[in-house]
Scaffold this active site. Structure first.
Site, PDB file in Angstrom:
ATOM      1  N   THR A   1       0.844  -1.201   0.000  1.00 55.42           N
ATOM      2  CA  THR A   1       0.000   0.000   0.000  1.00 55.42           C
ATOM      3  C   THR A   1       0.880   1.253   0.000  1.00 55.42           C
ATOM      4  OG1 THR A   1      -1.927   1.056   1.034  1.00 55.42           O
ATOM      5  CG2 THR A   1      -0.337   0.081   2.533  1.00 55.42           C
ATOM      6  N   ASN A   2       0.301   2.400   0.299  1.00 60.82           N
ATOM      7  CA  ASN A   2       1.054   3.654   0.290  1.00 60.82           C
ATOM      8  C   ASN A   2       0.599   4.543   1.446  1.00 60.82           C
ATOM      9  OD1 ASN A   2      -1.233   5.383  -0.701  1.00 60.82           O
ATOM     10  ND2 ASN A   2      -1.114   3.881  -2.343  1.00 60.82           N
ATOM     11  N   ARG A   3       1.144   5.755   1.515  1.00 62.53           N
ATOM     12  CA  ARG A   3       0.912   6.600   2.696  1.00 62.53           C
ATOM     13  C   ARG A   3      -0.338   7.480   2.617  1.00 62.53           C
ATOM     14  NH1 ARG A   3       5.538   6.482   5.751  1.00 62.53           N
ATOM     15  NH2 ARG A   3       7.489   6.148   4.622  1.00 62.53           N
ATOM     16  N   SER A   4      -1.181   7.278   1.623  1.00 59.63           N
ATOM     17  CA  SER A   4      -2.358   8.146   1.504  1.00 59.63           C
ATOM     18  C   SER A   4      -3.270   7.988   2.730  1.00 59.63           C
ATOM     19  CB  SER A   4      -3.139   7.781   0.248  1.00 59.63           C
ATOM     20  OG  SER A   4      -4.374   8.450   0.249  1.00 59.63           O
TER      21      SER A   4
END
Ligand code: CTP
Length: 404
Positions: free
Chosen positions: A212-215
């Site tokens: 996933t990512n930091r959003s």
């Protein structure tokens, strides 16, 4: 103008005698901060818990405490106050005031104002669970609903009596959501459907791990709320976030890029606008391991494959807005995406700038239109940024027939 429908409105806040009164002080403060003129009316019961000075200090306005108080300039003018109000909110509303409203009594400043107003009336009950369940209270609330009053809550939880159940005043943020939904219903996006995506997609590696990512989802949620606050039907397709579903927004929960694609393509049939604020993973694991992967050798290579480009695929007669979160060559990269994805507008976002981008409540963006120049906006709250984006969207929609 910020675009917040609370701004410049006159809101009468009726506070009645419940221990939840302290939350009304917070509500008065937040409404004032959002630019409303907040006229507080305290019942005798409320004055047992809090003083007029509390609210006067928060709203910078005189507080009405007594219908017959000769020292209060507003007390004798309840009709004028009733006329000026854009909205009357009773929070917290006790069983007693609900009963008085149900029969139409006008024996204090609050009930007299409500009888005299043509503005919408919102009632947020707060009482003990057994009181709330009492058929008398339920019938009274039903009568208020039938007369068009909006009843918000109560919420479930621990009550002052020690009981656990329905009876808590809803949280202030939830009340603010209902207030914005109501005050914004005739805004410039009324009759339009706006689909917004939010959050970072999660691509499963095995049953416990994801790529996933930091959003945080904050920008997308702010956009959905701002669209709602301008009267749009807002559909929020969201990857997992820590944020609660906004009031009055249709939330569709997804996890992966593939699920988001399906949900978006379904939602945009009949929509006017798609705004892709989600950080969609560009790659996903080639396959998901059916069981938790155990640790093995020193290094491990995970094979990834491309996800669908949702924004590129989404077509139809809609306004398409994309985001370009970049760490270098911001404007050039954003313009490339604007053209290659067939967008009307792109929001370029320098994620290396302080107080901007992932996780924080503020953002510093530039807006690029297909046929226009670049507008660099100063650092602002994400809700304000959302309204600046929607200002453009409203202009792009002008003259276009409605989708449905
Ligand atoms: N987007 C999308 N589907 C994807 C990837 C991105 O719809 N699979 C959308 C994003 O929501 C955003 C825009 O496309 O509105 C640009 O996303 P970004 O990740 O910046 O661009 P990419 O096309 O993925 O390009 P790159 O990662 O190479 O910069």
């Amino acid at each position: 103008m910020t675009g917040d429908p609370i701004e410049r409105k006159t809101i009468v806040l009726g506070v009645t005698g419940s221990i939840a009164c302290y939350k009304a002080a917070d509500l008065a403060s937040k409404l004032t901060q959002a630019g409303a003129s907040v006229e507080v009316i305290l019942t005798a019961g409320a004055r047992q818990f809090l003083t007029p000075l509390t609210f006067r200090s928060l709203t910078h306005r005189p507080v009405v405490a007594d219908l017959f108080d000769p020292d209060s300039e507003l007390a004798v003018q309840h009709v004028a106050l009733a006329e000026r109000a854009h909205l009357v909110v009773v929070a917290p509303a006790t069983a007693n005031v609900i009963a008085k409203l149900a029969v139409g009594l006008a024996d204090d400043a609050l009930t007299a104002t409500i009888l005299a107003t043509r503005a919408p009336v919102m009632v947020a009950p707060a009482m003990d669970a057994h009181m709330y369940e009492n058929p008398a209270v339920q019938e009274n609330l039903q009568r208020l609903r039938q007369r068009g009053m909006i009843i918000v809550g109560p919420a479930k939880g621990r009550l002052a009596s020690g009981l656990y159940g329905l009876g808590r005043l809803v949280e202030v943020e939830l009340l603010l959501g209902h207030i914005r939904l109501l005050l914004g219903r005739n805004g410039d996006l009324a009759g339009r459907t706006v689909v917004v995506s939010a959050g970072g997609t999660q691509e499963p590696v095995d049953p416990v791990r994801v790529v996933t990512n930091r959003s945080s989802g904050k920008m997308g949620y702010a956009l959905a709320e701002a669209a709602r606050d301008r009267g749009a039907r807002a559909i929020l397709v969201t990857a997992p976030t820590a944020l609660p579903d906004p009031v009055g927004v249709e939330a569709v929960h997804v996890e992966t890029a593939v699920q988001m694609r399906e949900a978006i393509l379904r939602a945009i049939a009949g929509a006017d606008v798609l705004i892709m604020a989600a950080a969609v993973a560009d790659y996903m694991p080639v396959s998901m391991a059916p069981q938790k992967v155990k640790k093995g050798p020193e290094t491990w290579t995970l094979q990834l494959t491309r996800t669908p480009d949702i924004l590129k695929e989404a077509d139809g007669n809609i306004i398409k807005v994309g985001f370009a979160a970049e760490s270098e060559n911001l404007l050039a990269n954003a313009r490339d995406k604007l053209l290659s994805k067939g967008l009307h507008l792109i929001v370029a976002n320098d994620i290396t700038a302080p107080e901007s981008g992932f996780g924080v409540d503020t953002n510093k963006v530039a807006l690029l239109e297909r046929d226009g120049g670049v507008e660099e906006l100063p650092l602002m709250g994400k809700y304000q940024v959302a309204h600046r984006i929607l200002d453009r969207v409203a202009r792009l929609l002008a003259g276009r027939p409605r989708a449905i």
